[in-house]
Design a protein around this motif. Structure first.
Motif, PDB file in Angstrom:
ATOM      1  N   LEU A   1     -22.531  25.446 -23.555  1.00 46.86           N
ATOM      2  CA  LEU A   1     -21.596  24.733 -24.430  1.00 46.86           C
ATOM      3  C   LEU A   1     -20.700  23.797 -23.621  1.00 46.86           C
ATOM      4  O   LEU A   1     -20.231  24.164 -22.555  1.00 46.86           O
ATOM      5  CB  LEU A   1     -20.694  25.747 -25.152  1.00 46.86           C
ATOM      6  CG  LEU A   1     -21.383  26.840 -25.970  1.00 46.86           C
ATOM      7  CD1 LEU A   1     -20.357  27.875 -26.441  1.00 46.86           C
ATOM      8  CD2 LEU A   1     -22.083  26.239 -27.185  1.00 46.86           C
ATOM      9  N   HIS A   2     -20.443  22.594 -24.148  1.00 47.13           N
ATOM     10  CA  HIS A   2     -19.510  21.672 -23.508  1.00 47.13           C
ATOM     11  C   HIS A   2     -18.759  20.866 -24.558  1.00 47.13           C
ATOM     12  O   HIS A   2     -19.217  20.729 -25.698  1.00 47.13           O
ATOM     13  CB  HIS A   2     -20.236  20.668 -22.599  1.00 47.13           C
ATOM     14  CG  HIS A   2     -20.975  21.281 -21.459  1.00 47.13           C
ATOM     15  ND1 HIS A   2     -20.352  21.909 -20.413  1.00 47.13           N
ATOM     16  CD2 HIS A   2     -22.304  21.352 -21.204  1.00 47.13           C
ATOM     17  CE1 HIS A   2     -21.269  22.345 -19.555  1.00 47.13           C
ATOM     18  NE2 HIS A   2     -22.452  22.021 -20.013  1.00 47.13           N
TER      19      HIS A   2
ATOM     20  N   CYS B   1     -14.379  18.340 -19.431  1.00 49.04           N
ATOM     21  CA  CYS B   1     -14.863  19.360 -20.357  1.00 49.04           C
ATOM     22  C   CYS B   1     -13.856  20.493 -20.216  1.00 49.04           C
ATOM     23  O   CYS B   1     -13.621  20.988 -19.111  1.00 49.04           O
ATOM     24  CB  CYS B   1     -16.258  19.843 -19.997  1.00 49.04           C
ATOM     25  SG  CYS B   1     -16.710  21.323 -20.935  1.00 49.04           S
TER      26      CYS B   1
ATOM     27  N   PHE C   1     -13.983  23.510 -21.446  1.00 57.42           N
ATOM     28  CA  PHE C   1     -14.493  24.883 -21.485  1.00 57.42           C
ATOM     29  C   PHE C   1     -14.009  25.593 -20.218  1.00 57.42           C
ATOM     30  O   PHE C   1     -14.188  25.071 -19.118  1.00 57.42           O
ATOM     31  CB  PHE C   1     -16.023  24.888 -21.553  1.00 57.42           C
ATOM     32  CG  PHE C   1     -16.579  26.254 -21.808  1.00 57.42           C
ATOM     33  CD1 PHE C   1     -16.855  26.672 -23.096  1.00 57.42           C
ATOM     34  CD2 PHE C   1     -16.781  27.142 -20.765  1.00 57.42           C
ATOM     35  CE1 PHE C   1     -17.337  27.951 -23.329  1.00 57.42           C
ATOM     36  CE2 PHE C   1     -17.258  28.423 -20.994  1.00 57.42           C
ATOM     37  CZ  PHE C   1     -17.532  28.825 -22.282  1.00 57.42           C
TER      38      PHE C   1
ATOM     39  N   HIS D   1     -14.921  24.834 -16.395  1.00 53.97           N
ATOM     40  CA  HIS D   1     -15.735  23.636 -16.180  1.00 53.97           C
ATOM     41  C   HIS D   1     -14.937  22.444 -15.662  1.00 53.97           C
ATOM     42  O   HIS D   1     -15.473  21.581 -14.981  1.00 53.97           O
ATOM     43  CB  HIS D   1     -16.447  23.204 -17.478  1.00 53.97           C
ATOM     44  CG  HIS D   1     -17.488  24.172 -17.941  1.00 53.97           C
ATOM     45  ND1 HIS D   1     -18.347  23.902 -18.985  1.00 53.97           N
ATOM     46  CD2 HIS D   1     -17.822  25.413 -17.499  1.00 53.97           C
ATOM     47  CE1 HIS D   1     -19.160  24.940 -19.172  1.00 53.97           C
ATOM     48  NE2 HIS D   1     -18.844  25.871 -18.292  1.00 53.97           N
TER      49      HIS D   1
HETATM   50 CU    CU Z   1     -18.397  22.224 -20.047  1.00 54.38          CU
END
Ligand code: CU
Length: 661
Positions: free
Chosen positions: A579-580, A645, A647, A650
């Motif tokens: 996921l990003h 990103c 997340f 990240h």
């Molecule tokens: Cu990411």
């Protein structure tokens, strides 16, 4: 070969200077750093020096009979480290034992030989002429590979009888798929090369290990069908949740006959779906995504009282968050369940492997290439030593007929510990579906109605309502100290309930749960920051930017140039296997928004890790692998605007700058 060390000093002044600099440079990280500093009072961390010429991207760690540390690297080498404890010499001595292996991600040692898995085989490696260099590479057992990059192989874990277990990662084709035989399986292999398929349902089974009773636990990583990291107890014929490996369940030697075709795309929650299906194993302990790591990576049992008060528990490493968690397991009605706790954070790179030294210190092997980690180094080898002091911790969390019993490492202050206002508990779970990951679903508060402290002060019995089977229960304790005033080091725990003990009032305990309420991964609340339709008053965008991901947790462009006031259409293609999102921040705020997202905890998943702050200007939602999302915005005034990103974990590497001119 001459092997030189440049930065061999692990001088404490140097460490303190670095730490001070780090705290100074990143004000937002002070709280986190305090945890790390406090942890260091009980478990001292040191670097095992690595020569400049050695790229020690650790794939595996194993001690030899004469107490040398063998290190397999992702570059296909095996190094022998003499005196990694630095007892005899100031610097450990490195010698190259083997080269040319195909990405060994594990190392084991048995009866004078090293064992490792290469991509397509289990190999026994020996030094038959005793010159310190391997000269025999024997294929114990091999399996086919398709060439897909995601076909990692792990093991062997050596069982007490000498048999070996290996696991084979699924291939990745936009989803986990078993392109060749036995991908997604754990295989049992004997020394003479006899293979028995042992269990399946694996996606990315980077680690597995034995507890102190010799039972096998598998660590899984978030992905399709896997809502969050977890550890699962496995016996022969078990299925651990990912259906792709079932492609081979019709083979004559398959120990189970579960059919892949029987799975719907979305199957509610794993616990309910598994009910009544023999060998369909639910996780023993879930490790909630981003609050207890993002990529479980190594399992090691503490079988000594020389590493603090946690004998009999498991340590579980995390690659992406460079930390180690602790797991307490108990058997209820014959089934394992229990709690996980934070243990030690702030390692220098991504933790892949752990091994016990003969002096009961813990060696931690690390690598981050292509996978990223909060520890900034590309690779590393560190060592943890318990200094004999007992930290104030929740040692164990057991389920009772009334709720839970907490056991502490030191007697608690009775007045504080008997105040129910000092305990907060929330239950939640994850969706079981073919999509990647899961939001936190069916969240509900539990109510702590009574807290009773034992006479010796070591235990607190909690009477709790609202507990649910198949759910993770987050416990947060506040204001709790030991009788000596010491503050609890990690005031949180996550207990997974699979079974209530005999005599529990189930009707009383089990709240109704609504599976249809499963939300999709959300986006922040402010729609003006994430406009997905071209605004009605635009005839055309002035500029269209196509942004994609590339391997190694990167955006494919690191610099964008845009005119101030331009109407921008930004297409974000997530062609990665996780996921990003893409978040554009105000100038200079990329790192701080990344940190805010990291601190969102359980709330983060449903908000797509978009913190509610004016430092976020525009963003996409958190999007699934192999999907795309387009946002529209008007470029602000000139300046350098970071994009990241967000997340958790990240943003250190997945970032760039939008230059507005
Ligand atoms: Cu990411």
């Amino acid at each position: 070969m001459r092997i030189g060390f440049k930065h061999s000093k692990t001088d404490s002044c140097y460490v303190i200077l670095l730490l001070t600099l780090f705290i100074f440079l990143s004000g937002k990280s002070v709280a986190q750093n305090n945890i790390s500093t406090n942890e260091n009072r009980f478990y001292k961390r040191t670097n095992v020096p690595i020569p400049d010429s050695v790229m020690l991207e650790v794939g595996g760690l194993a001690f030899t009979a004469d107490d040398k540390l063998g290190v397999a690297t992702r570059r296909g080498e095996i190094w022998l480290i003499d005196d990694p404890y630095q007892k005899k010499n100031k610097l450990p001595k490195y010698s190259l034992f083997a080269t040319g292996l195909h990405e060994p991600l594990w190392l084991a040692y048995k009866k004078g030989a090293f064992y490792t898995t290469q991509r397509s085989e289990l190999t026994r490696i020996t030094d038959t002429d005793h010159d310190g260099v391997a000269d025999s590479f024997h294929t114990v057992y091999s399996w086919p590979i398709s060439g897909n990059y995601h076909e990692y192989s792990y093991g062997p874990l050596i069982l007490p009888n000498g048999d070996m277990l290996v696991t084979l990662n699924l291939s990745w084709v936009g989803r986990g798929e078993s392109l060749t035989k036995w991908r997604g399986w754990m295989l049992k292999i004997t020394d003479d090369g006899k293979m028995t398929p042992f269990a399946t349902g694996m996606r990315s089974p980077a680690a597995f290990g034995l507890n102190n009773k010799g039972d096998i636990f598998l660590a899984e990583n978030q992905g399709d069908w896997i809502g969050s990291g977890r550890i699962t107890h496995l016996t022969s014929g078990d299925f651990a949740g990912h259906p792709a490996g079932l492609r081979w369940s019709g083979e004559p030697n398959s120990p189970l006959d579960l059919k892949r075709s029987s799975f719907p795309d979305s199957a509610g929650i794993l616990y309910d779906y598994a009910k009544g299906k023999p060998h369909f194993k639910v996780p023993s302990i879930w490790f909630p995504h981003t609050v207890m790591g993002i990529s479980t990576s190594a399992i090691l049992s503490i079988n000594t009282d020389q590493f603090g008060p946690f004998e009999g528990q498991l340590l579980v490493g995390d690659q992406g968050h460079s930390k180690i968690m602790r797991a307490f397991l108990e058997q209820v009605n014959g089934q394992y369940q229990g709690a996980c706790f934070p243990f030690r954070e702030g390692f220098s790179s991504g933790i892949l492997r752990m091994a016990w030294g003969s002096d009961n210190s813990l060696f931690v092997g690390m690598t981050s290439r292509g996978w990223a980690s909060t520890g900034k180094d590309l690779f590393g080898l560190q060592r943890l030593q318990w200094d004999g002091k007992t930290p104030m911790e929740i040692k164990a969390m057991r389920i009772t007929t009334e709720g839970f019993e907490l056991e502490f490492t030191k007697p608690v202050d009775k007045k504080l510990a008997s105040d129910i206002a000092n305990y907060k508990m929330t239950g939640f779970t994850y969706s079981y579906h073919k999509k990647y990951g899961s939001p936190v679903i069916n969240s509900g508060n539990c109510s702590v109605r009574k807290a009773e402290v034992s006479n010796d002060g070591f235990k607190v019995k909690l009477d709790v309502s609202g507990l649910r089977a198949g759910y993770i229960h987050e416990l947060k304790v506040e204001n709790l100290t030991a009788t000596d005033g010491e503050v609890i080091l990690h005031p949180q725990a996550y207990y997974t309930i699979n079974s209530f003990p005999e005599g529990s009032n189930h009707a009383h305990h089990e709240m109704a749960h609504d599976h249809t309420a499963a939300q999709t991964s959300g986006c922040a609340d402010n729609p003006a920051k994430s406009v997905h339709e071209q605004p009605a008053d635009w005839s055309n965008p002035d500029i269209t930017i196509i942004m994609a991901t590339k391997p190694g947790l990167k955006f494919d462009k690191e610099v964008l140039e845009v005119k101030a006031g331009a109407k921008v259409k930004l297409v974000f293609n997530n062609n990665d296997d996780m996921l990003h999102n893409l978040v554009i921040t105000t100038p200079g705020k990329g790192d701080s928004v990344g940190q805010l997202a990291m601190d969102m905890g359980l709330n983060g998943t449903n908000a797509g890790y978009i913190p509610l702050t004016k430092e976020v200007l525009f963003h996409t939602c958190l999007i699934q692998p192999e999907t795309s999302q387009t946002i529209y915005f008007t470029a602000p005034t000139p300046g350098d605007y970071p994009f990241i990103c967000s997340f958790p974990g990240h943003s250190f590497v997945m970032k760039g700058i939008m230059k507005i001119r």
